[in-house]
Design a protein around this motif. Structure first.
Motif, short mmCIF file in Angstrom:
data_model
loop_
_atom_site.label_atom_id
_atom_site.label_comp_id
_atom_site.label_asym_id
_atom_site.label_seq_id
_atom_site.Cartn_x
_atom_site.Cartn_y
_atom_site.Cartn_z
N ASP A 62 0.84 -1.19 0.00
CA ASP A 62 0.00 0.00 0.00
C ASP A 62 0.88 1.25 0.00
OD1 ASP A 62 -2.61 1.21 0.18
OD2 ASP A 62 -1.99 1.85 2.18
N GLU A 63 2.06 1.13 0.65
CA GLU A 63 2.95 2.29 0.75
C GLU A 63 3.57 2.65 -0.60
OE1 GLU A 63 3.74 5.48 2.14
OE2 GLU A 63 2.50 4.15 3.34
N ASP A 105 2.27 1.92 -3.42
CA ASP A 105 1.11 2.39 -4.18
C ASP A 105 0.91 3.88 -3.94
OD1 ASP A 105 -1.11 2.11 -5.83
OD2 ASP A 105 -2.46 1.73 -4.15
N ASN A 106 1.01 4.28 -2.69
CA ASN A 106 0.83 5.69 -2.33
C ASN A 106 1.95 6.54 -2.92
OD1 ASN A 106 -0.89 7.51 -0.95
ND2 ASN A 106 0.66 7.75 0.64
N HIS A 109 1.35 7.05 -6.58
CA HIS A 109 0.29 8.04 -6.71
C HIS A 109 0.86 9.45 -6.55
CE1 HIS A 109 -3.77 9.80 -6.21
NE2 HIS A 109 -3.22 10.54 -5.27
N GLN A 110 1.73 9.60 -5.55
CA GLN A 110 2.31 10.92 -5.27
C GLN A 110 3.14 11.42 -6.45
OE1 GLN A 110 4.68 11.08 -1.71
NE2 GLN A 110 4.95 13.30 -1.84
N MET A 162 0.93 12.44 -9.32
CA MET A 162 0.23 13.70 -9.05
C MET A 162 1.18 14.90 -9.10
SD MET A 162 -2.93 13.17 -8.97
CE MET A 162 -3.47 11.57 -9.55
N GLN A 163 2.44 14.67 -8.71
CA GLN A 163 3.44 15.75 -8.84
C GLN A 163 3.60 16.14 -10.31
OE1 GLN A 163 6.88 14.21 -6.83
NE2 GLN A 163 6.27 15.05 -4.84
N ARG A 173 1.44 15.64 -12.67
CA ARG A 173 0.19 16.25 -13.13
C ARG A 173 0.11 17.71 -12.68
NH1 ARG A 173 -5.95 14.07 -12.83
NH2 ARG A 173 -6.87 16.00 -13.57
N LYS A 174 0.58 17.98 -11.47
CA LYS A 174 0.54 19.35 -10.97
C LYS A 174 1.45 20.25 -11.81
CE LYS A 174 1.15 22.38 -6.99
NZ LYS A 174 0.24 23.39 -7.59
N GLN A 178 -0.40 21.02 -14.91
CA GLN A 178 -1.52 21.91 -14.55
C GLN A 178 -1.03 23.35 -14.33
OE1 GLN A 178 -4.18 19.75 -14.27
NE2 GLN A 178 -5.70 21.38 -14.19
N ASP A 179 0.05 23.48 -13.56
CA ASP A 179 0.59 24.81 -13.26
C ASP A 179 1.05 25.52 -14.53
OD1 ASP A 179 0.05 24.45 -10.64
OD2 ASP A 179 2.11 24.08 -9.99
N GLU A 222 -0.04 29.84 -18.59
CA GLU A 222 -0.12 30.28 -19.99
C GLU A 222 -1.40 31.06 -20.30
OE1 GLU A 222 2.57 26.60 -21.75
OE2 GLU A 222 0.40 26.59 -21.97
N LYS A 223 -2.33 30.99 -19.37
CA LYS A 223 -3.60 31.70 -19.58
C LYS A 223 -3.55 33.02 -18.85
CE LYS A 223 -5.90 27.34 -20.10
NZ LYS A 223 -5.57 26.20 -19.25
N TRP A 274 -4.11 16.41 -7.50
CA TRP A 274 -2.73 16.82 -7.82
C TRP A 274 -2.24 17.91 -6.88
CZ3 TRP A 274 -6.83 17.49 -11.25
CH2 TRP A 274 -7.26 18.79 -11.44
N GLN A 309 -1.72 15.34 -3.42
CA GLN A 309 -0.66 14.38 -3.73
C GLN A 309 -0.54 13.30 -2.66
OE1 GLN A 309 2.99 16.48 -4.69
NE2 GLN A 309 1.98 17.79 -6.17
N ARG A 365 -2.72 9.96 -1.50
CA ARG A 365 -3.86 9.08 -1.70
C ARG A 365 -4.54 8.71 -0.37
NH1 ARG A 365 -6.19 5.50 -5.32
NH2 ARG A 365 -6.71 3.53 -4.33
N GLY A 394 -6.67 31.09 -24.38
CA GLY A 394 -5.75 31.76 -23.48
C GLY A 394 -6.40 32.59 -22.38
N VAL A 395 -7.72 32.48 -22.26
CA VAL A 395 -8.42 33.23 -21.21
C VAL A 395 -8.27 32.48 -19.89
CG1 VAL A 395 -10.63 34.19 -20.45
CG2 VAL A 395 -10.08 34.11 -22.88
N LYS A 396 -7.93 33.21 -18.83
CA LYS A 396 -7.70 32.57 -17.53
C LYS A 396 -9.01 32.35 -16.77
CE LYS A 396 -5.94 35.45 -14.33
NZ LYS A 396 -5.10 36.53 -13.72
#
Lengths: 202, 202
Positions: free
Chosen positions: A3-4, A6-7, A10-11, A14-15, A17-18, A21-22, A27-28, B99, B102, B104, B193-195
């Motif tokens: 499980d550890e 697995d976690n 996941h981390q 997600m890093q 993905r962040k 995302q950032d 860019e917007k 994300w 981070q 689970r 590009g709109v935020k």
């Protein structure tokens, strides 16, 4: 795999993905008043428009609602929004569905009166959001000239948002819009014989 | 064709349409609490759920909102709905997007706590609508057992409505639902590009 671990996987995922995302968020940069359309044959077009009105009201911005077709009857959302009479103006300009009025001349006259109210709202810098409920229906029946509608929308204040609802949004309106969402019917309770209920449909 | 005959044709068409409409309405007689789902990748899923909450509140019915993922930050709709603290309970149980946290284990713990709150709401006869915002995301990541969710939903009061939001609604949930709407993206301002803007996205 424990499980550890697995976690931990996941981390890491997600890093990454962040980071994506950032980057996307950074860019917007543009801020502008949006022209939004909720169309399609599914439920939730007007409902989402009133949800947006609620969000704007929560941010202390002025909202003007103009209803083109509906309006001859009371609705839960109209009653609820009375609690925001410091920020919200509600204009029910419709006289009911086209099959209720059965009078094309009267429907057109009601739409022309409604557009006068809209034009005033579209000229006001202090209005953050204008909701044009069921405008697409009025356009569909040629109750209003599309060209005038497009011109007046284009001339509004740069930071003013507008949301238009109704089935069959005209192509030129979709073209002019920033945000278009189609509410698609996957399953509907009317088909199972369930009637329109207070708090759900009205 | 003169304008007057045009109007008469319109009137006859609308009379026929009204007959069809009235017949359809008369055939729908069931009243029941609906299980509704707003899904899809388009905008307006949560927005329409809060619009529905507004409609219920306008009808004087009690509403409970439980947020599964969002919740760590302030939103316009949350602020606005404070004006209904006589009728509405708001539970922000999420700790942010997956994300952002981070973690689970922490996400799962938050969802389990949230479901305890939901179960209480689903047992109350005086609650007219329960909004389960972003529950689909929690189910998608297996943060909650789908079987438990379906059982608890099925055991709720017969007249209680529930609306569930989030992308990727599980098939078994769609199967159990009375009303399923897919919000489909036709055009989105983020692409231009709109935020994310106050009053529109949050």
């Amino acid at each position: 795999m424990t499980d550890e671990t697995d976690n931990q996987r996941h981390q890491m995922k997600m890093q990454r993905r962040k980071e994506v995302q950032d980057k996307e968020v950074s860019e917007k940069t543009i801020e502008k008043g949006l022209l939004a359309i909720n169309t399609g044959s599914g439920k939730g077009k007007s409902t989402a428009a009133f949800g947006l009105a609620l969000r704007m009201l929560g941010r202390g911005k002025r909202v003007v609602v103009v209803q083109f077709i509906k309006g001859a009857w009371s609705t839960g959302e109209k009653i609820a929004l009375e609690r925001f009479d410091d920020l919200l103006e509600w204009h029910s300009m419709g006289e009911g569905f086209t099959w209720e009025t059965q009078d094309r001349h009267r429907d057109i006259a009601a739409c022309v009166r409604a557009w006068d109210v809209v034009r005033t709202a579209l000229s006001r810098d202090d209005v953050g959001l204008v909701v044009l409920d069921e405008l697409n229906i009025a356009l569909r029946y040629d109750y209003l000239p599309l060209e005038t509608v497009l011109e007046d929308l284009a001339a509004r204040p740069a930071m003013q948002h507008v949301v238009i609802t109704g089935r069959n949004a005209p192509a030129a309106l979709v073209e002019a819009a920033d945000l278009v969402t189609e509410m698609t019917l996957v399953k509907h309770h009317f088909k199972a014989g369930v009637k329109a209920q207070e708090g759900i449909e009205f």
